[in-house]
Design a protein around this motif. Structure first.
Motif, PDB file in Angstrom:
ATOM      1  N   LYS A   6      25.834  49.033  28.897  1.00 47.29           N
ATOM      2  CA  LYS A   6      26.167  48.675  30.277  1.00 47.29           C
ATOM      3  C   LYS A   6      27.234  49.581  30.831  1.00 47.29           C
ATOM      4  O   LYS A   6      28.021  49.199  31.680  1.00 47.29           O
ATOM      5  N   LYS A   7      27.249  50.799  30.358  1.00 44.07           N
ATOM      6  CA  LYS A   7      28.356  51.672  30.662  1.00 44.07           C
ATOM      7  C   LYS A   7      28.330  52.191  32.086  1.00 44.07           C
ATOM      8  O   LYS A   7      29.364  52.470  32.662  1.00 44.07           O
ATOM      9  N   GLU A  61      30.435  43.449  33.073  1.00 43.34           N
ATOM     10  CA  GLU A  61      30.844  44.754  32.569  1.00 43.34           C
ATOM     11  C   GLU A  61      30.962  45.767  33.698  1.00 43.34           C
ATOM     12  O   GLU A  61      31.902  46.570  33.749  1.00 43.34           O
ATOM     13  N   ASP A  62      30.018  45.726  34.620  1.00 41.94           N
ATOM     14  CA  ASP A  62      30.057  46.657  35.747  1.00 41.94           C
ATOM     15  C   ASP A  62      31.239  46.374  36.672  1.00 41.94           C
ATOM     16  O   ASP A  62      31.854  47.293  37.217  1.00 41.94           O
ATOM     17  N   LEU A  63      31.559  45.101  36.855  1.00 41.76           N
ATOM     18  CA  LEU A  63      32.732  44.751  37.648  1.00 41.76           C
ATOM     19  C   LEU A  63      33.993  45.323  37.025  1.00 41.76           C
ATOM     20  O   LEU A  63      34.871  45.849  37.712  1.00 41.76           O
ATOM     21  N   GLN A  64      34.090  45.227  35.711  1.00 38.94           N
ATOM     22  CA  GLN A  64      35.252  45.775  35.020  1.00 38.94           C
ATOM     23  C   GLN A  64      35.285  47.290  35.125  1.00 38.94           C
ATOM     24  O   GLN A  64      36.356  47.902  35.276  1.00 38.94           O
ATOM     25  N   ASN A  65      34.132  47.913  35.071  1.00 37.24           N
ATOM     26  CA  ASN A  65      34.078  49.371  35.136  1.00 37.24           C
ATOM     27  C   ASN A  65      34.662  49.926  36.429  1.00 37.24           C
ATOM     28  O   ASN A  65      35.288  50.991  36.428  1.00 37.24           O
ATOM     29  N   VAL A  66      34.439  49.231  37.531  1.00 34.60           N
ATOM     30  CA  VAL A  66      34.927  49.728  38.826  1.00 34.60           C
ATOM     31  C   VAL A  66      36.198  49.027  39.269  1.00 34.60           C
ATOM     32  O   VAL A  66      36.678  49.246  40.379  1.00 34.60           O
ATOM     33  N   LYS A 130      38.614  34.796  41.315  1.00 36.46           N
ATOM     34  CA  LYS A 130      39.033  35.925  40.495  1.00 36.46           C
ATOM     35  C   LYS A 130      37.963  36.202  39.443  1.00 36.46           C
ATOM     36  O   LYS A 130      37.542  35.301  38.714  1.00 36.46           O
ATOM     37  N   LEU A 131      37.526  37.436  39.367  1.00 33.99           N
ATOM     38  CA  LEU A 131      36.355  37.788  38.568  1.00 33.99           C
ATOM     39  C   LEU A 131      36.765  38.065  37.128  1.00 33.99           C
ATOM     40  O   LEU A 131      36.821  39.209  36.676  1.00 33.99           O
ATOM     41  N   VAL A 132      37.032  36.988  36.392  1.00 35.17           N
ATOM     42  CA  VAL A 132      37.404  37.065  34.984  1.00 35.17           C
ATOM     43  C   VAL A 132      36.372  36.298  34.167  1.00 35.17           C
ATOM     44  O   VAL A 132      35.981  35.189  34.537  1.00 35.17           O
ATOM     45  N   ASP A 133      35.938  36.883  33.064  1.00 35.24           N
ATOM     46  CA  ASP A 133      34.936  36.271  32.182  1.00 35.24           C
ATOM     47  C   ASP A 133      33.671  35.926  32.961  1.00 35.24           C
ATOM     48  O   ASP A 133      33.089  34.848  32.807  1.00 35.24           O
ATOM     49  N   GLY A 750      46.537  53.124  39.127  1.00 34.02           N
ATOM     50  CA  GLY A 750      46.820  52.113  38.125  1.00 34.02           C
ATOM     51  C   GLY A 750      46.265  52.470  36.764  1.00 34.02           C
ATOM     52  O   GLY A 750      45.477  53.411  36.601  1.00 34.02           O
ATOM     53  N   LEU A 751      46.678  51.687  35.780  1.00 33.57           N
ATOM     54  CA  LEU A 751      46.278  51.888  34.385  1.00 33.57           C
ATOM     55  C   LEU A 751      45.953  50.527  33.794  1.00 33.57           C
ATOM     56  O   LEU A 751      46.714  49.564  33.955  1.00 33.57           O
ATOM     57  N   ASN A 752      44.807  50.461  33.103  1.00 35.24           N
ATOM     58  CA  ASN A 752      44.350  49.220  32.487  1.00 35.24           C
ATOM     59  C   ASN A 752      44.119  49.429  30.996  1.00 35.24           C
ATOM     60  O   ASN A 752      43.507  50.432  30.597  1.00 35.24           O
ATOM     61  N   PHE A 753      44.613  48.488  30.179  1.00 38.73           N
ATOM     62  CA  PHE A 753      44.366  48.495  28.744  1.00 38.73           C
ATOM     63  C   PHE A 753      43.656  47.194  28.362  1.00 38.73           C
ATOM     64  O   PHE A 753      44.068  46.109  28.795  1.00 38.73           O
TER      65      PHE A 753
END
Length: 757
Positions: A6-7, A61-66, A130-133, A750-753
């Motif tokens: 899903k990259k 996964e796509d939401l997290q990607n962008v 909020k788009l979590v999980d 920003g930076l996300n880990f």
């Protein structure tokens, strides 16, 4: 080297069906494929490319990607979606397919009820979630009244959450820091997910997030002592946000045929002020001239129980939800009172006004549906039937104050500094039955018929208004004026769909669907009888569309042509006697549009995707009561909109590196129906405050690095620091100081880990 399925940026695809991209090298093969997403928009689990409807699906996964963690960012990637980005203080106006005739002056009065329905799983809930999980987000365009009630006239937005599972202990922890070019502070977000199997049949899943947004709009004229002096102070970065949300779900699945799941979700939010600016008055691009901080606190609680039974005869699904909302906030009303209501207020040198709004609601929602199964239904027939019930109780307490004015004017109303008060208790109920049947003429041709019958009732136990200052001068007594009223309506909406598979990869479909949005009542002590209520509006959507998968699965090209005939449009207007904001009805409108999307895996490393929409929207016939003329374009709706994106995988010695980017374009929009002033024996209106909000382009870039269970992402949103507006409150009604524009977020880095386990 193995690559994640899903990259790639399926989010930027779109309009009709949005498959995620799968780049895979299996057994030495270099073939690039597209992986299709399974959705439940039709109330069945189906591949998105096989559903003959206009739908976008976006995976978590796509939401997290962008980096889309709320609707504001996500809306850039949804074809045909329009949103006034009013910041955390408001849910904002969200529309699909150009179905908006309300002005862009303020989110408090957009005209009528919401034009689309929003669901958390199967519960209608108006919240900027909020788009979590998130497992995925599904967006259906056009009327969805058959399967989704609650006024799904423009479309339906569904948040589908991840369910607990008994497969393994798993989860993730994520932290993000960012800063934009206009903020003095650092924004942060921390989120986590934890899935815990309790037995072979029982699992618990908990997720949560904490958002601290530093803000970027300065309130430069906030009063120090309202009603005493005009001394002012500056509040830097006033439009802050603090949001905490938690969800816990417990799922019991003793066998393959039955499950029960209980979930609780809470979101608590404090917003520091509007994301609105007044550069013409302050001289600063990101500063406001409002005199009061406009803090708002919102809390949403949702408890839900789902039951599912899958037998050889039928599938049964039942969901029951209890939702509660509490909201408290204040607004600066100084300029509205002085400029639009009564200029005499400003004879008081220290005059100012503000509101305190309390909103509370409790909802009970239940739905049970029954679906046919393959083993018990003939090959030529699939069917679904359901019942729906909703009851919502709402309490409203809105108070407006003018500090110091009554002492200065030498009057005593008996209500202190209160200038306006409305308090109301209302109950809304809906009962509905619905069904759809799909007939398979052969392996290629199918027809679907659907209908929904509903009864809606709205009752006001009381709806009271008080105008202490005005009534002090015009009446013998100053007491609340109350109204007790009720109304009901019943109706039926229909849908017809036909789909033909020319090949396994090429499908054409045609749809005719009806939509409905309930009417309502207006509040005000000086309304004419004709202004106390507004009618329901309806729409019919005619659509031709196609889903195609090309080049052995390496490319898709989807599209749709449609026309919407919209009658009795709900629009914002003002009362004749007291210039109070109310909702009225126009005659009819029409929207013609085309929506196209494509995605191509150009190579093992590069995927390109994009969508484009073009809408021709207008009033059909004059609507003089609200200042509209035949051919007027709808406010806030662009003719042209598009998004183009790339996803590039770079081979590195250790781990995986992916570069992503997109460009989002929105055409210019009008803020009102027209800019004409008109007066005759029947009608008088002044739309000379109509403005054109310029077109804009927003570019976003990110670099994503993964190593085993670790992920690090560096992102740059609004790369060129584009300065743009999505809405406006006019100077005509609020004056040069009280007007403002809803401004887009400036360049943000920003930076996300993230760590997954």
């Amino acid at each position: 080297m193995k690559r994640y399925s899903k990259k790639l940026i399926a989010l930027a695809i779109a309009a009709n069906a949005t498959p995620a991209v799968l780049q895979a090298q299996e057994a030495g093969s270099n073939a690039t494929q597209l992986e299709e997403i399974t959705v439940t928009a039709s109330r069945r689990s189906e591949s998105i490319q096989e559903i003959p409807y206009n739908i976008t699906a976006v995976t978590g996964e796509d939401l997290q990607n962008v980096g889309a963690d709320d609707l504001t960012k996500m809306s850039q990637f949804i074809p045909g979606m329009q949103m006034i980005d009013a910041g955390a203080r408001s849910t904002g106006l969200v529309t699909l397919r150009g179905m908006n005739v309300g002005g862009l002056q303020a989110s408090e009065n957009q005209g009528g009820k919401d034009i689309i329905s929003r669901y958390v799983n199967d519960t209608p809930l108006l919240i900027d979630f909020k788009l979590v999980d998130i497992d995925r987000v599904e967006v259906l365009r056009g009327p969805q009244g058959t399967l989704y009630g609650r006024g799904a006239m423009g479309g339906t937005l569904r948040y589908i959450l991840n369910n607990p599972n008994t497969e393994a202990v798993e989860g993730s922890v994520s932290t993000e820091i960012s800063q934009n070019s206009e903020s003095d502070g650092i924004s942060s977000e921390v989120s986590g997910v934890f899935n815990l199997p309790l037995s072979d049949t029982l699992a618990l899943r908990v997720s949560g997030t904490r958002v601290d947004d530093a803000g970027f709009v300065d309130y430069e004229n906030v009063l120090v002592e309202p009603g005493v002096s005009n001394a002012e102070r500056t509040i830097k970065d006033a439009n802050t946000e603090e949001t905490n949300s938690v969800r816990a779900a417990l799922r019991w699945e003793p066998n393959d045929t039955f499950f029960a799941q209980a979930s609780y979700y809470v979101q608590d939010q404090t917003a520091g002020g509007r994301q609105a600016v007044n550069p013409e008055f302050t001289g600063g691009d990101f500063s406001s001239a409002l005199r009061y901080e406009e803090v708002r606190e919102n809390r949403d609680d949702l408890f839900n129980v789902e039951l599912g039974l899958n037998t050889d005869l039928v599938e049964i699904f039942s969901t029951t939800s209890i939702a509660e909302y509490e909201g408290t906030g204040n607004r600066d009303q100084t300029d509205l009172l002085c400029v639009d209501i009564w200029p005499g207020y400003c004879d008081f040198p220290e005059f100012s006004g503000f509101t305190v709004d309390d909103n509370n609601s409790e909802s009970l929602v239940h739905e049970t549906r029954i679906l046919s199964t393959e083993s018990n239904s003939p090959d030529w027939l699939d069917w679904i039937a359901g019942v729906y019930y909703e009851e919502t109780d709402t309490l409203l307490d809105a108070r407006e104050y003018t500090p110091g004015y009554q002492d200065w004017a030498g009057i005593d109303t008996g209500y202190g500094e209160l200038e306006y008060w409305r308090f109301a208790d209302s109950t809304f109920k809906e009962q509905a039955v619905y069904g759809e049947a799909t007939f398979h003429a052969n392996d290629q041709l199918q027809f679907t018929l659907g209908a929904r019958y509903f009864e809606q009732e709205e009752n006001y136990a009381y709806d009271c208004t008080l105008l202490p200052v005005y009534w002090y001068w015009t009446r013998d007594t100053v007491e609340p004026e109350c109204d007790v009223r009720d109304g009901s309506i019943d109706d039926t909406v229909f849908k017809f769909n036909a789909a033909y598979d020319f090949t396994a990869d090429v499908m054409f479909y045609a749809t005719v669907a009806e939509g409905f949005r309930r009417g309502g009542t207006n509040a005000g002590a000086q309304l004419l009888d004709s202004e106390k209520a507004y009618d329901s509006d309806t729409a019919v959507n005619y659509e031709l569309g196609w889903h195609t998968t090309l080049a052995d699965g390496a490319m898709i090209f989807n599209g749709a042509l449609f026309r919407v005939d919209w009658k009795d449009l709900q629009v914002p207007t003002k009362s004749e006697l007291a210039a109070i904001n109310i909702t009225g009805n126009a005659n009819q409108g029409q929207i013609d549009g085309i929506e196209l999307s494509t995605q191509a895996a150009v190579s093992d490393n590069l995927t390109l995707s994009g969508w484009v929409t073009y809408y021709d929207h207008r009033l059909d016939g004059d609507a003089l009561a609200i200042g509209g003329y035949d051919g007027d374009a709808f406010p806030g709706v662009p003719n042209l909109q598009f998004n183009a994106a790339f996803d590039y995988f770079i081979p590195v010695p250790v781990g995986e590196l992916t570069l992503r980017g997109n460009a989002y374009y929105k055409d210019e929009v009008q803020s009102r129906l027209n800019d004409i002033t008109y007066e005759d024996e029947l009608y008088e209106f002044d739309n000379s405050d109509n403005e054109v909000l310029d077109s804009y382009v927003v570019y976003n870039l990110s670099a994503d690095y993964r190593l085993d269970q670790w992920r690090a992402s560096l992102f740059l949103d609004n790369v060129t620091d584009e300065y743009y507006f999505s809405g406006v409150r006019s100077a005509k009604r609020y004056g040069e100081r009280g007007q403002f524009y809803y401004v887009g977020q400036p360049r943000t880095m920003g930076l996300n880990f993230t760590y997954e386990f």
